[in-house]
Write an enzyme that holds these catalytic residues in place. Sequence first.
Site, mmCIF file in Angstrom:
data_model
loop_
_atom_site.group_PDB
_atom_site.id
_atom_site.type_symbol
_atom_site.label_atom_id
_atom_site.label_comp_id
_atom_site.label_asym_id
_atom_site.label_seq_id
_atom_site.Cartn_x
_atom_site.Cartn_y
_atom_site.Cartn_z
ATOM 1 N N ASN A 159 12.674 28.441 22.543
ATOM 2 C CA ASN A 159 13.257 29.762 22.305
ATOM 3 C C ASN A 159 13.762 29.900 20.867
ATOM 4 O OD1 ASN A 159 12.855 31.130 24.734
ATOM 5 N ND2 ASN A 159 14.672 30.230 25.677
ATOM 6 N N ASP A 168 9.495 33.267 27.319
ATOM 7 C CA ASP A 168 9.170 33.939 28.585
ATOM 8 C C ASP A 168 7.725 33.664 28.987
ATOM 9 O OD1 ASP A 168 11.712 34.947 28.567
ATOM 10 O OD2 ASP A 168 11.148 36.972 27.928
ATOM 11 N N GLU A 194 15.463 27.671 33.004
ATOM 12 C CA GLU A 194 14.203 26.933 33.054
ATOM 13 C C GLU A 194 14.173 25.978 34.237
ATOM 14 O OE1 GLU A 194 16.835 24.309 30.412
ATOM 15 O OE2 GLU A 194 16.692 26.374 31.104
#
Length: 230
Positions: A159, A168, A194
Amino acid sequence: YVSIFNIQDRISETFIDQIKMSMNDRYQALTGQKLPESLRVEIEGESCKEDGAKEVGSSFFIPIIAAGEMKGLLILADVAKNAHTTADISFIYHIANHFSTVFAALDRMRDLAIHDPMTGLYNRLHLEEEYENVWKRSVRYGYTMGVLIMDLDHFKLINDTYGHVIGDRVLKEFAELLKKTARDSDIIGRYGGEEFVIIIPEGGREEAASFAERLLTTVRTHVFCRDTHA
């Protein structure tokens, strides 16, 4: 399944039995399946009378269908022959169409309530419900059950480096790999972030280990975000 009779005339149990038989025949003709013998029956309106009408004079049945699946039958029956006008039938068809719309909306609401919008897997709340159900069956019938809890290593780094859009995408692709690896009876969900959970009904340590090995093999050979950041 439940059968609700709203009685507005003086009829007998025999009249109801005839409707039940016709209903079972229509349902089987439309779906290829029989209604359960333990079908619950609820009576509303007038109660059945021993001296009430025993023969069905006229009736028609309209299936209620939503998303290609039959949800029920709407039935109008009368003691008189040719009791229903064209206007009556059109009105009942109109009601059936409204029911179909409502059922489709309810299915959509339920789908949103139990699935994670990102991955399409079960969400945490539904996972916990499924876990409790499988656990109770395991205790009752002496089954084993397997549970795997996993997360994606260094997901925060993905990220931070590539942005949340790519993060995503990784989650979605991993969810698809889980679906491909799982059996039809396995219960897969996203627990949060996650983290993912797999519930294996009637599975023990060996089944859980086998699933983990299959998943590792699948992930090792998969290239994430192949079209954008491979």
